[in-house]
Motif scaffolding. Structure first.
Motif, short mmCIF file in Angstrom:
data_model
loop_
_atom_site.label_atom_id
_atom_site.label_comp_id
_atom_site.label_asym_id
_atom_site.label_seq_id
_atom_site.Cartn_x
_atom_site.Cartn_y
_atom_site.Cartn_z
N CYS A 215 6.20 8.09 -7.56
CA CYS A 215 6.44 7.45 -6.65
C CYS A 215 5.76 8.45 -4.60
CB CYS A 215 8.17 7.75 -6.40
SG CYS A 215 9.00 6.90 -8.14
N ASP A 216 6.12 9.48 -5.03
CA ASP A 216 5.34 10.15 -3.94
C ASP A 216 3.68 9.49 -3.57
OD1 ASP A 216 7.77 11.60 -3.43
OD2 ASP A 216 7.12 13.50 -4.72
N VAL A 217 3.23 9.39 -4.66
CA VAL A 217 2.31 8.73 -4.45
C VAL A 217 1.78 7.02 -3.94
CG1 VAL A 217 -0.41 8.47 -5.97
CG2 VAL A 217 0.85 10.83 -6.77
N PHE B 4 3.76 2.44 -8.51
CA PHE B 4 5.56 2.16 -8.53
C PHE B 4 5.97 1.55 -9.70
CE2 PHE B 4 9.10 -0.69 -7.39
CZ PHE B 4 9.84 0.49 -7.29
N LEU B 5 5.53 0.60 -10.19
CA LEU B 5 5.57 -0.48 -11.44
C LEU B 5 5.89 0.19 -12.11
CD1 LEU B 5 4.60 -3.55 -10.11
CD2 LEU B 5 6.18 -3.98 -10.18
N ARG B 6 4.61 1.23 -12.66
CA ARG B 6 4.64 2.54 -13.88
C ARG B 6 5.52 2.72 -13.77
NH1 ARG B 6 -1.04 4.73 -14.94
NH2 ARG B 6 -0.48 6.37 -13.22
N GLY C 196 -0.17 -2.77 -19.65
CA GLY C 196 -0.77 -3.31 -18.08
C GLY C 196 -1.05 -2.78 -17.26
N ILE C 197 -0.36 -1.95 -16.88
CA ILE C 197 -0.45 -1.18 -15.40
C ILE C 197 -2.49 -0.43 -15.54
CG2 ILE C 197 0.32 0.55 -14.03
CD1 ILE C 197 2.73 -0.87 -14.20
N ASN C 198 -1.82 0.49 -17.04
CA ASN C 198 -3.35 1.05 -16.70
C ASN C 198 -4.35 0.53 -17.43
OD1 ASN C 198 -1.58 3.31 -17.08
ND2 ASN C 198 -1.43 3.67 -19.20
#
Length: 576
Positions: free
Chosen positions: A192-194, A144-146, A117-119
């Motif tokens: 996470c860094d992004v 982040f959720l991914r 769903g995120i993609n």
């Protein structure tokens, strides 16, 4: 995976149709698809909000693992489950009978549904008609959720199949091999860094409170790196499998102490944001700040939460029959009870602690009274102006041992003392997926493993113990022993995590990453039978409750056999 594709598309249609749900409106309905969802600003924002819906599905106190549901506490040495759930996967877990054919598939299914769903959203990000600033934030939230859903898969299975940004269709080849543990972890850290670069520090009480912040992203990094530095993953896989190819999927082949330094840096990055503090209270009751943390929707200890409306769902799960709940789901083991020290901070095994086995519930660590309902504990009851005792001794009535509770205890963690199943008010609680106390404990553990029991380690633990209501003592060490060795401090930190984070989905994973589950969980758990004598005093007899079995392969969950059949390139975890 084909099923997940269909479910994702169906979920879009069902969710979007609810956006304009007035069934009396006879206007012609718009066909909802990617184009109509992601070219509408409101629907796009609501679509992203929907991705949050399952962020607590691993943490959940009533996680789907059998009839009625229960949290992972029931698969550890924290608490027993009720006997009315013979088909529960938890029972298979603790009996050593879990396998690839009977494993609960919820984690695998839901995580990959949400990732797809995120993609799907990221594929359509350029169409979303919102401001550049909002779009940047939405993309960061999605990333982040991914990462969050991938980490949930990682801690259950080890390295798994990484999809990148690709949205797989029904005609695509879905026979995708698993990535290594290191590759999966690095992907999570990179996402996470992004995300961290584009998210705010806070939302200052706006309607967006509860959405992901930079602190939440850094906190996930802290947890992920702490796990990676721990004995199971940091060179300890050899006792699980000697197959080099499988080993890569489950951890690092070498033990590197520098991984503890990375974990320490990650925890201190959260601390240095200066956004979070341990929740405190204006009440003078010891431990009130700890208790009130779990009844507040908004407080400065929560870093990442699953938001809820006012509710009594914890009371409905944990309360006892005398308070209106005839099917409670959690009965703390004596092992959990004994982990709580005394108010002076000393363990009950210390001769100087003041512990009296004939009066075992007096002068305990104040967190004990907000975590465990024991015989004689006070609990709100409808129709009474004051709290009333709960009695679990033999012959005491509806709450007695052997009738409902298998251990002589009920769970009090996160309960609102002014609410019960049958009466009282609802509370504004939400699910604390990451709170600041965990970060302090992460920093303490990583610091101790890398540098030893430094002043900083003491400081992190003292912050938590002071808030807990433990007395400072003449040395101001709150019950901690002075000049501890690394090994002594390690034991202190392990127990502090057990007590502070009880029933919050930590213990199950902690004993695995520490690689001590074979000692901790491979035994018969116990409870306490209490009998009341004619003179009103009590006798206390430790009893056996439920046998737990732990095998080396149980450090990881099996990949569902149905997925292996559909995608043979997936390698099954060892022992299954």
């Amino acid at each position: 995976m084909k099923k997940y594709i269909m479910i994702t598309l169906s979920a879009i249609m069902l969710w979007c149709s609810s956006c304009d749900s007035d069934f009396l409106d006879q206007k012609v309905l718009t066909v909802l698809n990617e184009e109509t969802v992601f070219t509408d600003s409101l629907r796009s924002v609501q679509y992203l909000t929907g991705i949050y819906a399952d962020i607590n599905f691993s943490w959940s106190l009533n996680r789907t693992m059998g009839v009625g549901g229960m949290g992972l506490y029931a698969a550890s040495d924290e608490g027993d489950l009720d006997n009315a759930q013979p088909n529960s996967y938890v029972l298979r877990l603790i009996a050593g009978a879990g396998n690839a054919s009977n494993v609960d598939k919820t984690i695998w299914t839901v995580a990959y549904q949400r990732i797809r769903g995120i993609n799907l959203m990221l594929r359509n990000k350029d169409k979303i008609p919102v401001s550049a600033a909002l779009k940047t934030r939405m993309i960061a939230e999605a990333k982040f959720l991914r990462a969050w859903y991938y980490f949930t898969l990682l801690k259950h299975y080890g390295g798994i199949s990484l999809m990148g940004d690709k949205v797989f269709e029904l005609t695509d080849n879905l026979n995708i091999a698993r990535s290594s543990y290191e590759e999966t972890l690095n992907y999570i850290l990179g996402e996470c860094d992004v995300a961290a670069a584009d998210l705010p520090l806070n939302y200052n009480g706006t309607p967006d409170y509860g959405r992901i912040t930079k602190g939440a992203v850094l906190a996930l990094k802290s947890r992920a790196l702490l796990y990676a530095a721990s004995p199971l993953f940091n060179g300890g896989i050899a006792t699980v499998t000697t197959d080099a190819n499988l080993s890569k999927l489950l951890g690092y082949s070498n033990a590197d102490p520098e991984r503890w330094k990375k974990a320490l840096d990650a925890a201190e990055a959260v601390i240095n944001l200066n956004q979070y503090v341990l929740n405190t209270s204006t009440s003078t009751t010891p431990g009130a700040g700890f208790y009130e943390t779990f009844t507040k929707r908004i407080n400065n200890e929560y870093i990442f939460t699953f938001m809820r409306g006012n509710n009594k769902y914890v009371e409905n799960l944990f309360d006892m029959p005398s308070r209106g709940n005839n099917t409670p789901k959690c009965f703390p083991f004596q092992e959990m009870v004994d982990a709580f020290g005394m108010k002076n901070g000393l363990p009950i095994t210390d001769d100087k602690s003041g512990y009296n086995p004939n009066d075992p519930y007096t002068n305990r660590d104040p967190r004990f009274y907000y975590t465990i309902i024991y015989n004689g504990a006070l609990r709100f009851r409808s129709g009474f102006s004051t709290e009333q005792p709960v009695y679990s001794y033999v012959g005491s009535g509806s709450d007695q041992i052997y009738t409902i509770t298998t251990t002589g205890y009920y769970c009090y963690k996160m309960i609102d003392k002014t609410a019960v199943t049958a009466g009282g008010s609802e509370t504004g609680r939400c699910d604390p997926l990451i709170r600041y106390a965990e970060i302090l404990l992460n920093a303490a553990e990583a610091n101790n493993e890398y540098y030893g029991a430094t002043t900083k380690v003491y400081d992190y633990l003292i912050q938590i113990r002071k808030r807990a209501g433990i007395t400072a003592g003449a040395d101001n060490l709150y019950g901690l022993k002075a000049n501890m060795t690394k090994e002594e401090m390690r034991s202190a930190i392990m127990n502090e995590r057990r007590v502070e984070l009880a029933f919050e989905e930590h213990r199950y994973w902690d004993v695995r990453r520490w690689k001590i589950a074979e000692q901790i969980e491979n035994k018969t758990m116990t409870g306490m039978e209490i009998n009341r004598l004619a003179n009103g005093t009590y006798t206390y007899t430790k009893i056996s409750t439920r046998q737990h079995v732990f095998k080396p392969e149980m450090y990881f969950w099996p990949i569902p056999q149905s997925e292996i059949i559909k995608a043979p390139a997936l390698k099954q975890n060892p022992g299954y």
